[in-house]
Design an enzyme around this catalytic site. Structure first.
Site, mmCIF file in Angstrom:
data_model
loop_
_atom_site.group_PDB
_atom_site.id
_atom_site.type_symbol
_atom_site.label_atom_id
_atom_site.label_comp_id
_atom_site.label_asym_id
_atom_site.label_seq_id
_atom_site.Cartn_x
_atom_site.Cartn_y
_atom_site.Cartn_z
ATOM 1 N N TYR A 199 12.953 -1.228 5.682
ATOM 2 C CA TYR A 199 12.887 0.113 5.099
ATOM 3 C C TYR A 199 12.734 1.140 6.236
ATOM 4 O O TYR A 199 11.893 0.964 7.131
ATOM 5 C CB TYR A 199 11.693 0.186 4.137
ATOM 6 C CG TYR A 199 11.461 1.559 3.585
ATOM 7 C CD1 TYR A 199 12.327 2.105 2.640
ATOM 8 C CD2 TYR A 199 10.389 2.342 4.014
ATOM 9 C CE1 TYR A 199 12.125 3.376 2.134
ATOM 10 C CE2 TYR A 199 10.175 3.612 3.510
ATOM 11 C CZ TYR A 199 11.052 4.121 2.571
ATOM 12 O OH TYR A 199 10.851 5.385 2.083
ATOM 13 N N LYS B 206 7.840 2.940 -6.787
ATOM 14 C CA LYS B 206 9.110 2.382 -7.264
ATOM 15 C C LYS B 206 8.919 1.656 -8.600
ATOM 16 O O LYS B 206 8.581 2.293 -9.574
ATOM 17 C CB LYS B 206 9.691 1.495 -6.170
ATOM 18 C CG LYS B 206 9.622 2.114 -4.748
ATOM 19 C CD LYS B 206 10.466 3.362 -4.587
ATOM 20 C CE LYS B 206 10.202 4.111 -3.278
ATOM 21 N NZ LYS B 206 10.288 3.331 -2.056
ATOM 22 N N ARG C 238 -13.569 9.479 -2.933
ATOM 23 C CA ARG C 238 -12.724 8.858 -1.911
ATOM 24 C C ARG C 238 -13.022 7.361 -1.830
ATOM 25 O O ARG C 238 -12.127 6.542 -1.689
ATOM 26 C CB ARG C 238 -12.934 9.531 -0.536
ATOM 27 C CG ARG C 238 -12.287 8.741 0.587
ATOM 28 C CD ARG C 238 -12.086 9.496 1.896
ATOM 29 N NE ARG C 238 -13.093 10.475 2.224
ATOM 30 C CZ ARG C 238 -14.329 10.191 2.642
ATOM 31 N NH1 ARG C 238 -14.741 8.950 2.792
ATOM 32 N NH2 ARG C 238 -15.178 11.166 2.907
ATOM 33 N N ASP D 83 6.340 -6.891 2.226
ATOM 34 C CA ASP D 83 6.644 -5.697 1.435
ATOM 35 C C ASP D 83 7.412 -6.187 0.210
ATOM 36 O O ASP D 83 8.568 -6.580 0.308
ATOM 37 C CB ASP D 83 7.487 -4.725 2.276
ATOM 38 C CG ASP D 83 7.856 -3.448 1.519
ATOM 39 O OD1 ASP D 83 7.798 -3.451 0.275
ATOM 40 O OD2 ASP D 83 8.213 -2.447 2.179
HETATM 41 C C1 LIG Z 1 9.798 3.447 -0.734
HETATM 42 C C2 LIG Z 1 9.525 2.259 0.080
HETATM 43 C C3 LIG Z 1 8.458 2.237 0.992
HETATM 44 C C4 LIG Z 1 7.583 3.458 1.258
HETATM 45 O O1 LIG Z 1 6.852 3.815 0.135
HETATM 46 P P1 LIG Z 1 6.425 5.340 -0.201
HETATM 47 O O2 LIG Z 1 5.703 5.197 -1.488
HETATM 48 O O3 LIG Z 1 7.686 6.138 -0.290
HETATM 49 O O4 LIG Z 1 5.564 5.793 0.927
HETATM 50 C C5 LIG Z 1 8.234 1.070 1.694
HETATM 51 N N1 LIG Z 1 9.010 -0.016 1.520
HETATM 52 C C6 LIG Z 1 10.046 -0.031 0.654
HETATM 53 C C7 LIG Z 1 10.857 -1.271 0.513
HETATM 54 C C8 LIG Z 1 10.335 1.099 -0.096
HETATM 55 O O5 LIG Z 1 11.373 1.091 -0.937
#
Ligand SMILES: *Cc1c(COP(=O)(O)O)cnc(C)c1O
Length: 379
Positions: free
Chosen positions: A98, A195, A46, A170
């Site tokens: 998001y 992503k 961890r 983000d």
């Molecule tokens: C998918 C996404 C998230 C969240 O990420 P997860 O890996 O699904 O928890 C946050 N911000 C944006 C812009 C995203 O596309």
């Protein structure tokens, strides 16, 4: 070192015990110690795992950061950032956010006493007007999801620096290939690694990158103390994914621009949201701030009926109807009923997120086939 070289080499050393060029999947929960406290830097998985360490260092390098930390999902990474704060602290976030980020802020952390303000960040005055002596963080997402609005990262970080507030970005939609917010003065970059970084729709993961040693220490503490860490197999998949990030992103951008231009000229399409189009309100800023315009776009149909949007999405074949984005294959989604369903309709309308909006994650297939698919579905 330039980006393409970093994508392949940064953070990765041949395995010290065998010379394996690819970082092995260290599928182990613990590490044997010679005597109590005497070990090779690894005690319990961890806290640290060598596969995760390699990935964390690689991601830090791609964002020009000193410290990288990986989490079990993008939202687990966001969760770790929010745990830096205490009841009464105020956070200003972009209103065009998001859906899951909005949900964790409103539905989880508001109950723990954090105070959130959601503002339109196309004007800096909107942010400045919300700042109080309790404001601790400004949270940006750019390009935004799903309207692809562009926020001026440098303008926001300048404001934050003046006021002594942290700024987190983000950077999921852009990926580190298109922009590096730490270079513009951001304190923390967050990624849904799920992503573009992973890029192959085969793992869920999040990351935080920072240059601030104090923040890195606190975030490391939170990572270990709350335990939302990714497993080594997923870290391996992402290590493999990022080696082609630059090549994939180039094709995502090329294909998305061609599709955006095609859609804009289509008589049944009333609006296309893509920062690469001169008609987009954020085009000039995106041209300055980003290396290219990304693989995400959204559009509205002239018919303006919910049914018509459903009809188009049901008839697309190469674009699979699914949440998520950033993989090699093309996806389409309906934000109002899927990714953004957790945002109340009233709030959705306020930010211009119509029920007829269709979002595309443009993959790296042959663009002629993608356009043919759109043509037969839109008619
Ligand atoms: C998918 C996404 C998230 C969240 O990420 P997860 O890996 O699904 O928890 C946050 N911000 C944006 C812009 C995203 O596309």
């Amino acid at each position: 070192m330039k980006f393409a070289t970093k994508a392949i080499h940064a953070g990765i050393e041949p395995d010290p015990s065998t010379g394996a060029i690819m970082t092995p999947i260290y599928q182990t929960s613990t590490f044997v110690q010679e005597s109590p406290g005497k070990h090779k830097g690894y005690e319990y998985a961890r806290t640290h795992n060598p596969t995760r360490t390699a990935l964390q260092n690689a991601l830090a390098a791609l964002e020009n950061g000193a410290y990288g930390l990986c989490y079990a999902s993008g939202l687990a990474a966001t969760d770790a950032v929010l745990k830096l704060f205490r009841p009464g602290d105020e956070i200003i976030a972009t209103s065009d956010l998001y859906g899951g980020t909005y949900r964790i802020m409103k539905r989880i952390y508001e109950a723990y006493g954090l105070i959130f303000h959601f503002v339109d960040m196309s004007h800096m005055d909107n942010i400045a007007g919300m700042v109080t002596d309790k404001t601790k963080l400004v949270w940006i997402e750019t390009p935004t999801n799903p309207l692809l609005r562009i926020i001026d990262i440098e303008a926001v970080t300048n404001l934050c620096k003046q006021k002594g507030i942290y700024c987190a970005v983000d950077n999921t939609f852009a990926s580190p290939y298109l922009q590096n917010p730490l270079d513009s003065g951001a304190d923390i970059v967050m990624h849904s690694v799920t992503k573009y970084l992973g890029g192959h729709s085969d793992s869920v993961m999040g990351a935080l990158i920072t240059n601030n040693e104090e923040l890195a220490k606190q975030l490391q503490f939170i990572q270990n103390a709350t335990g939302a860490v990714p497993g080594p197999q997923d870290c391996f998949l992402v290590l493999r994914g990022i080696k082609t990030l630059h090549v994939r992103m180039q094709r995502h951008c090329e294909n998305a621009l061609k599709i955006a231009q095609w859609l804009e000229a289509h008589p049944k399409v009333s609006k296309v949201h893509y920062p690469g189009l001169p008609s987009h309100t954020g085009h000039a800023l995106a041209s300055r701030q980003m290396k290219d315009f990304g693989g995400m776009l959204s559009f509205e149909l002239r018919g303006d009926s919910y049914e018509e949007a459903m009809h188009v999405m049901e008839n697309l074949h190469l674009f699979s109807l699914a949440e998520s984005l950033g993989g090699v294959e093309s996806l389409c989604s309906h934000p109002a009923s899927m990714t953004h369903a957790s945002i109340p309709k009233e709030e959705r309308m306020k930010v211009g997120l119509k029920d007829t909006l269709i979002r595309l994650s443009v993959g790296i297939e042959d663009v002629d086939d993608l356009i043919a698919d759109l043509e037969q579905a839109i008619g």
